[in-house]
Scaffold this motif. Sequence first.
Motif, PDB file in Angstrom:
ATOM      1  N   LEU A 269      59.392  29.284  66.699  1.00 31.37           N
ATOM      2  CA  LEU A 269      59.107  28.910  65.313  1.00 31.37           C
ATOM      3  C   LEU A 269      60.291  28.210  64.654  1.00 31.37           C
ATOM      4  O   LEU A 269      60.135  27.561  63.623  1.00 31.37           O
ATOM      5  N   LEU A 270      61.471  28.334  65.261  1.00 31.19           N
ATOM      6  CA  LEU A 270      62.647  27.660  64.718  1.00 31.19           C
ATOM      7  C   LEU A 270      62.674  26.166  65.055  1.00 31.19           C
ATOM      8  O   LEU A 270      63.427  25.416  64.450  1.00 31.19           O
ATOM      9  N   THR A 271      61.864  25.745  66.020  1.00 34.08           N
ATOM     10  CA  THR A 271      61.924  24.366  66.487  1.00 34.08           C
ATOM     11  C   THR A 271      61.754  23.345  65.364  1.00 34.08           C
ATOM     12  O   THR A 271      62.522  22.376  65.291  1.00 34.08           O
ATOM     13  N   PRO A 272      60.789  23.501  64.451  1.00 34.37           N
ATOM     14  CA  PRO A 272      60.656  22.497  63.386  1.00 34.37           C
ATOM     15  C   PRO A 272      61.875  22.392  62.473  1.00 34.37           C
ATOM     16  O   PRO A 272      62.057  21.383  61.793  1.00 34.37           O
ATOM     17  N   PHE A 273      62.698  23.458  62.444  1.00 37.99           N
ATOM     18  CA  PHE A 273      63.870  23.446  61.571  1.00 37.99           C
ATOM     19  C   PHE A 273      65.111  22.902  62.279  1.00 37.99           C
ATOM     20  O   PHE A 273      66.174  22.792  61.660  1.00 37.99           O
ATOM     21  N   GLY A 274      64.972  22.592  63.581  1.00 38.44           N
ATOM     22  CA  GLY A 274      66.105  22.038  64.318  1.00 38.44           C
ATOM     23  C   GLY A 274      66.597  20.748  63.695  1.00 38.44           C
ATOM     24  O   GLY A 274      67.801  20.489  63.638  1.00 38.44           O
ATOM     25  N   GLY A 275      65.663  19.942  63.189  1.00 35.92           N
ATOM     26  CA  GLY A 275      66.036  18.681  62.558  1.00 35.92           C
ATOM     27  C   GLY A 275      66.848  18.888  61.290  1.00 35.92           C
ATOM     28  O   GLY A 275      67.848  18.206  61.054  1.00 35.92           O
ATOM     29  N   ARG A 276      66.415  19.834  60.459  1.00 33.13           N
ATOM     30  CA  ARG A 276      67.139  20.091  59.219  1.00 33.13           C
ATOM     31  C   ARG A 276      68.535  20.648  59.505  1.00 33.13           C
ATOM     32  O   ARG A 276      69.503  20.316  58.812  1.00 33.13           O
ATOM     33  N   LEU A 277      68.631  21.494  60.525  1.00 30.79           N
ATOM     34  CA  LEU A 277      69.939  22.036  60.895  1.00 30.79           C
ATOM     35  C   LEU A 277      70.872  20.922  61.377  1.00 30.79           C
ATOM     36  O   LEU A 277      72.058  20.900  61.043  1.00 30.79           O
ATOM     37  N   ALA A 278      70.300  19.988  62.156  1.00 28.95           N
ATOM     38  CA  ALA A 278      71.111  18.872  62.658  1.00 28.95           C
ATOM     39  C   ALA A 278      71.557  17.968  61.515  1.00 28.95           C
ATOM     40  O   ALA A 278      72.689  17.455  61.522  1.00 28.95           O
ATOM     41  N   GLU A 279      70.667  17.747  60.536  1.00 29.61           N
ATOM     42  CA  GLU A 279      71.028  16.909  59.398  1.00 29.61           C
ATOM     43  C   GLU A 279      72.133  17.558  58.556  1.00 29.61           C
ATOM     44  O   GLU A 279      73.008  16.866  58.028  1.00 29.61           O
ATOM     45  N   ARG A 280      72.097  18.876  58.460  1.00 32.74           N
ATOM     46  CA  ARG A 280      73.076  19.572  57.610  1.00 32.74           C
ATOM     47  C   ARG A 280      74.410  19.798  58.326  1.00 32.74           C
ATOM     48  O   ARG A 280      75.476  19.616  57.736  1.00 32.74           O
ATOM     49  N   PHE A 281      74.330  20.198  59.606  1.00 38.28           N
ATOM     50  CA  PHE A 281      75.554  20.578  60.318  1.00 38.28           C
ATOM     51  C   PHE A 281      75.992  19.560  61.367  1.00 38.28           C
ATOM     52  O   PHE A 281      77.080  19.682  61.916  1.00 38.28           O
ATOM     53  N   GLY A 282      75.124  18.563  61.654  1.00 40.67           N
ATOM     54  CA  GLY A 282      75.446  17.578  62.673  1.00 40.67           C
ATOM     55  C   GLY A 282      74.707  17.851  63.973  1.00 40.67           C
ATOM     56  O   GLY A 282      74.469  19.010  64.325  1.00 40.67           O
ATOM     57  N   THR A 283      74.351  16.786  64.682  1.00 39.84           N
ATOM     58  CA  THR A 283      73.567  16.912  65.903  1.00 39.84           C
ATOM     59  C   THR A 283      74.293  17.731  66.961  1.00 39.84           C
ATOM     60  O   THR A 283      73.707  18.619  67.599  1.00 39.84           O
ATOM     61  N   PHE A 284      75.581  17.468  67.154  1.00 39.59           N
ATOM     62  CA  PHE A 284      76.300  18.151  68.229  1.00 39.59           C
ATOM     63  C   PHE A 284      76.575  19.614  67.905  1.00 39.59           C
ATOM     64  O   PHE A 284      76.550  20.471  68.802  1.00 39.59           O
ATOM     65  N   LYS A 285      76.831  19.943  66.648  1.00 37.06           N
ATOM     66  CA  LYS A 285      77.008  21.350  66.296  1.00 37.06           C
ATOM     67  C   LYS A 285      75.714  22.130  66.522  1.00 37.06           C
ATOM     68  O   LYS A 285      75.732  23.268  66.998  1.00 37.06           O
ATOM     69  N   THR A 286      74.592  21.491  66.177  1.00 38.40           N
ATOM     70  CA  THR A 286      73.300  22.139  66.389  1.00 38.40           C
ATOM     71  C   THR A 286      73.006  22.278  67.874  1.00 38.40           C
ATOM     72  O   THR A 286      72.512  23.326  68.338  1.00 38.40           O
ATOM     73  N   LEU A 287      73.298  21.234  68.637  1.00 37.11           N
ATOM     74  CA  LEU A 287      73.085  21.259  70.081  1.00 37.11           C
ATOM     75  C   LEU A 287      73.899  22.382  70.730  1.00 37.11           C
ATOM     76  O   LEU A 287      73.383  23.150  71.557  1.00 37.11           O
ATOM     77  N   ARG A 288      75.162  22.490  70.352  1.00 32.27           N
ATOM     78  CA  ARG A 288      76.027  23.537  70.924  1.00 32.27           C
ATOM     79  C   ARG A 288      75.569  24.931  70.499  1.00 32.27           C
ATOM     80  O   ARG A 288      75.591  25.873  71.304  1.00 32.27           O
ATOM     81  N   SER A 289      75.152  25.057  69.244  1.00 30.44           N
ATOM     82  CA  SER A 289      74.679  26.361  68.776  1.00 30.44           C
ATOM     83  C   SER A 289      73.447  26.799  69.549  1.00 30.44           C
ATOM     84  O   SER A 289      73.320  27.981  69.920  1.00 30.44           O
ATOM     85  N   GLY A 290      72.531  25.860  69.798  1.00 31.45           N
ATOM     86  CA  GLY A 290      71.325  26.188  70.551  1.00 31.45           C
ATOM     87  C   GLY A 290      71.628  26.625  71.970  1.00 31.45           C
ATOM     88  O   GLY A 290      71.087  27.628  72.463  1.00 31.45           O
ATOM     89  N   LEU A 291      72.509  25.899  72.650  1.00 35.52           N
ATOM     90  CA  LEU A 291      72.874  26.255  74.023  1.00 35.52           C
ATOM     91  C   LEU A 291      73.596  27.604  74.072  1.00 35.52           C
ATOM     92  O   LEU A 291      73.370  28.412  74.986  1.00 35.52           O
ATOM     93  N   ALA A 292      74.451  27.850  73.086  1.00 34.46           N
ATOM     94  CA  ALA A 292      75.172  29.128  73.038  1.00 34.46           C
ATOM     95  C   ALA A 292      74.206  30.291  72.813  1.00 34.46           C
ATOM     96  O   ALA A 292      74.294  31.331  73.483  1.00 34.46           O
TER      97      ALA A 292
END
Length: 403
Positions: A269-292
């Motif tokens: 259910l978090l998937t639709p919010f991935g875009g907003r997180l990337a816009e707020r914190f940056g694509t790479f920060k979101t990418l790293r947070s997801g992998l972690a």
Amino acid sequence: MEQLAAETPHTVVERRYSLITLVFFCSGLFVVAALFSTIPLNPVFMTEFHLTAERAALATSICSLCYALGTVVFAPLSDRYGRKRVIILGLLLLTVISPVIGFLSNYEAIIVFRGIQGFVAASFAPTALTFITELYPPKKRMTAIGVISAGFLMAGIVGQVYSSMINGMLGWHFVFYIFGLLYLGLAIAFIAVIPRDRVLDVMEKRSVFGAFPVVLSQSFFRKCYFITVLLLLSFVGMYTALENYLRDMYALEASQILLIRSAGMIGMLLTPFGGRLAERFGTFKTLRSGLALAAIGLFSVGVSNSIFMIACMSIVFTAGISITVPSLISLLGQIGGKEKASAMSLYSFFLFVGSTIGPMIAVFLMKTGNYVLTFGMIAALLTFGFLTTFPLAKKAAVRRAES
């Protein structure tokens, strides 16, 4: 008049944004669900056609293999003939192919048509992902990618639940009959709701495979695809190991295992919010947070000592994957350049390469009899993906500077 005509598709997108996203989501969900629909039917096929477990599983593995092959064909084809046209053709072909499988009484013929079904199903995902990056305004693009990616991920569970329910109520033949009706409805919805895409001129059209060597020769894309392989590798590998783990260590029945497996959908259910997180914190920060998150959740599944904690950590794991997927897709869409369609096609290909080898890695690790090692090693692969994001960020900065 020419300016008004050029602006009309964007006006339609703004006005029907929610409806367009819904059509994309449902299409992706049910197209990809077909790949996983025969997993619960393995015991049925074994009984009806007198098969071994390995042969019964071919109905799924052949479909997945042909799907992976199809992904490297359809997105570049959409460059030449149009995104919407390719997707509608695929849905209409699935409308015919799927019910045919239900009418078959020979297992070899079922395998052949499952392969055809998988190949044609590949017309949707890579084409749709490229279409979205062109169709949606930047502020809404990431959210749309997140919603549609959620559909792709949920399909792995929804396909199995749907198949189990229909088989229990009506028989396995109706699984494919109903799929045909669903695809017909989706084709009609796609024709009615989705705006036309821009037709490329002669100078922009590329050969179907011509851009692949260009994409694969670049370190930026190779690093992206390394992470891509890890996503479904860990996703499918985790659930392959989880089923055996819960059965061997906790003596759970199939219905109980399915409930715990379904708990992972909460994380999706978090998937639709991935875009907003990337816009707020940056694509790479979101990418790293997801992998972690995915790595931590996966490792914790192996060391948890209660079913409740296992279910909770599986949610953490799927949440991490769900955040990672839209971030990675958006990165390819933003920096793909002229090879964007081919890059998206190869993304889908490598995603299902991971899906193919994930169970093999899980089975190999489970032979040790140590489930902590099994989950831990798959989590370690995700950790390598996390570390890869740092040189990847440097390559992305170089590409942005050059464009």
